[in-house]
Design an enzyme around this catalytic site. Structure first.
Site, PDB file in Angstrom:
ATOM      1  N   ASP A  68      22.500 -40.081 -35.283  1.00  0.00           N
ATOM      2  CA  ASP A  68      21.830 -38.844 -34.859  1.00  0.00           C
ATOM      3  C   ASP A  68      21.478 -37.943 -36.038  1.00  0.00           C
ATOM      4  O   ASP A  68      21.900 -38.184 -37.180  1.00  0.00           O
ATOM      5  CB  ASP A  68      22.715 -38.082 -33.855  1.00  0.00           C
ATOM      6  CG  ASP A  68      24.172 -37.992 -34.280  1.00  0.00           C
ATOM      7  OD1 ASP A  68      24.476 -38.259 -35.462  1.00  0.00           O
ATOM      8  OD2 ASP A  68      25.016 -37.647 -33.443  1.00  0.00           O
ATOM      9  N   ASN A 137      34.040 -32.986 -25.897  1.00  0.00           N
ATOM     10  CA  ASN A 137      33.626 -33.090 -24.489  1.00  0.00           C
ATOM     11  C   ASN A 137      33.285 -34.535 -24.110  1.00  0.00           C
ATOM     12  O   ASN A 137      32.710 -34.785 -23.068  1.00  0.00           O
ATOM     13  CB  ASN A 137      32.435 -32.159 -24.206  1.00  0.00           C
ATOM     14  CG  ASN A 137      31.229 -32.480 -25.084  1.00  0.00           C
ATOM     15  OD1 ASN A 137      31.237 -33.469 -25.810  1.00  0.00           O
ATOM     16  ND2 ASN A 137      30.199 -31.656 -25.010  1.00  0.00           N
ATOM     17  N   HIS A 139      31.342 -36.586 -25.974  1.00  0.00           N
ATOM     18  CA  HIS A 139      30.046 -37.091 -26.426  1.00  0.00           C
ATOM     19  C   HIS A 139      30.212 -38.161 -27.509  1.00  0.00           C
ATOM     20  O   HIS A 139      31.176 -38.156 -28.270  1.00  0.00           O
ATOM     21  CB  HIS A 139      29.083 -35.970 -26.862  1.00  0.00           C
ATOM     22  CG  HIS A 139      29.390 -35.260 -28.125  1.00  0.00           C
ATOM     23  ND1 HIS A 139      29.451 -33.896 -28.235  1.00  0.00           N
ATOM     24  CD2 HIS A 139      29.625 -35.715 -29.373  1.00  0.00           C
ATOM     25  CE1 HIS A 139      29.704 -33.550 -29.471  1.00  0.00           C
ATOM     26  NE2 HIS A 139      29.814 -34.629 -30.186  1.00  0.00           N
ATOM     27  N   GLU A 144      25.397 -35.866 -24.861  1.00  0.00           N
ATOM     28  CA  GLU A 144      26.256 -34.861 -24.252  1.00  0.00           C
ATOM     29  C   GLU A 144      26.519 -35.211 -22.784  1.00  0.00           C
ATOM     30  O   GLU A 144      25.762 -35.977 -22.182  1.00  0.00           O
ATOM     31  CB  GLU A 144      25.570 -33.485 -24.321  1.00  0.00           C
ATOM     32  CG  GLU A 144      25.325 -32.978 -25.736  1.00  0.00           C
ATOM     33  CD  GLU A 144      26.579 -32.388 -26.384  1.00  0.00           C
ATOM     34  OE1 GLU A 144      27.705 -32.769 -26.025  1.00  0.00           O
ATOM     35  OE2 GLU A 144      26.411 -31.543 -27.288  1.00  0.00           O
TER      36      GLU A 144
HETATM   37  C1  GLP Z   1      29.249 -34.517 -33.914  1.00  0.00           C
HETATM   38  C2  GLP Z   1      28.567 -35.871 -34.120  1.00  0.00           C
HETATM   39  C3  GLP Z   1      29.342 -36.985 -33.453  1.00  0.00           C
HETATM   40  C4  GLP Z   1      30.804 -36.868 -33.824  1.00  0.00           C
HETATM   41  C5  GLP Z   1      31.353 -35.589 -33.274  1.00  0.00           C
HETATM   42  C6  GLP Z   1      32.841 -35.387 -33.509  1.00  0.00           C
HETATM   43  O1  GLP Z   1      28.879 -33.907 -32.745  1.00  0.00           O
HETATM   44  N1  GLP Z   1      27.223 -35.896 -33.662  1.00  0.00           N
HETATM   45  O2  GLP Z   1      28.797 -38.226 -33.841  1.00  0.00           O
HETATM   46  O3  GLP Z   1      31.515 -37.952 -33.326  1.00  0.00           O
HETATM   47  O4  GLP Z   1      30.648 -34.543 -33.922  1.00  0.00           O
HETATM   48  O5  GLP Z   1      33.044 -34.839 -34.757  1.00  0.00           O
HETATM   49  P1  GLP Z   1      34.412 -34.703 -35.502  1.00  0.00           P
HETATM   50  O6  GLP Z   1      34.702 -36.042 -36.061  1.00  0.00           O
HETATM   51  O7  GLP Z   1      34.134 -33.684 -36.573  1.00  0.00           O
HETATM   52  O8  GLP Z   1      35.419 -34.251 -34.504  1.00  0.00           O
END
Ligand code: GLP
Length: 246
Positions: A68, A137, A139, A144
């Site tokens: 993404d 959440n 995702h 989402e």
């Molecule tokens: C972002 C990314 C996800 C990632 C998520 C969790 O939203 N788009 O790909 O998995 O954050 O992030 P973290 O690893 O900082 O908890």
């Protein structure tokens, strides 16, 4: 099938995940890696860079596809996911930048941006190993919670909770992107193998819901229960609510 691998702590999780990615590269030097951003994979990328420096890994023939990118941020914006990938991995190993794909957030026309990324994905012939983090959440990528599982690359309106989680990287809240381009659930599910990394007690609740709750687009990661080859690597804290089940 889902395999759970328990790590002692964040560093151990990072090493174990990097070992699996290294094994993938060793067994298929021209493989296609699906890559993720967020704070969780930072240690994994550091371990991969270390293995490269020690001569254990060669990225010459690797292709990578990131999940993404924020809409409105160009690749040279320091808050873009491309820049994150460049800082944490691409600049530290010998990957060919022409084959290190991240959606282009600077393309204003969403149909065009998504169409181009779908072509990049199709041209690679498919992802061998997809690395995933897990949003609070549920995702994955930026898929989402919603009423449907989106199939392919699309423009998404980020959830309020995601925007506030991302705000830690920005000086001003107004600059935090509210939309992103993300691979769809279909793209993720088509990858041959999935490797999810989770760390910290703040992920314990969503780890339980994702892997031991109902399969629902309200918890996008729950779809992984239907994938034939998933490994979830978590530290003890992230697995603290599922220790009775694994
Ligand atoms: C972002 C990314 C996800 C990632 C998520 C969790 O939203 N788009 O790909 O998995 O954050 O992030 P973290 O690893 O900082 O908890």
């Amino acid at each position: 099938m889902i395999e759970f691998v328990i790590a002692d702590d964040y560093d151990d999780m990072s090493r174990k995940a990097a070992d699996i990615i290294s094994a993938q590269i060793a067994s298929k030097p021209d493989c296609v890696l699906g890559l993720a951003t967020g704070s969780t994979p930072v240690g994994i990328y550091a371990c991969l860079a270390e293995k490269y420096n020690n001569g254990e890994l060669d990225f010459t023939h690797i292709t990578s596809l990131n999940l993404d990118e924020f809409k409105g941020l160009s690749h040279d914006d320091k808050n873009s996911y491309y820049h994150y990938m460049y800082r944490n991995l691409f600049s530290k190993v010998n990957i060919d930048l022409n084959r290190a794909f991240v959606p282009d957030g600077s393309i204003e026309n969403a149909d065009e941006a998504c169409r181009r990324y779908e072509k990049n994905i199709a041209d690679t012939g498919g992802i061998d190993l997809q690395l995933l983090g897990l949003g609070h959440n549920g995702h994955i990528g930026f898929n989402e919670p919603s009423d449907v599982f989106p199939k392919r690359t699309h423009l998404v309106n980020l959830a309020e909770s995601t925007i506030s989680a991302n705000s830690r990287f920005f000086t001003y809240k107004k600059d935090v992107p509210k939309q992103a381009y993300t691979m769809g659930i279909g793209n993720i599910m088509e990858s041959k193998k999935i490797l999810m990394a989770v760390s910290g007690t703040d992920k314990a609740d969503i780890v339980r819901k994702a892997f031991f709750g109902d399969i629902t687009p309200n918890v996008p990661a729950s779809v992984l229960q239907l994938h034939p080859n998933v490994t979830v690597i978590g530290d003890k804290a992230a697995f603290s609510e599922i220790t009775d089940y694994i």
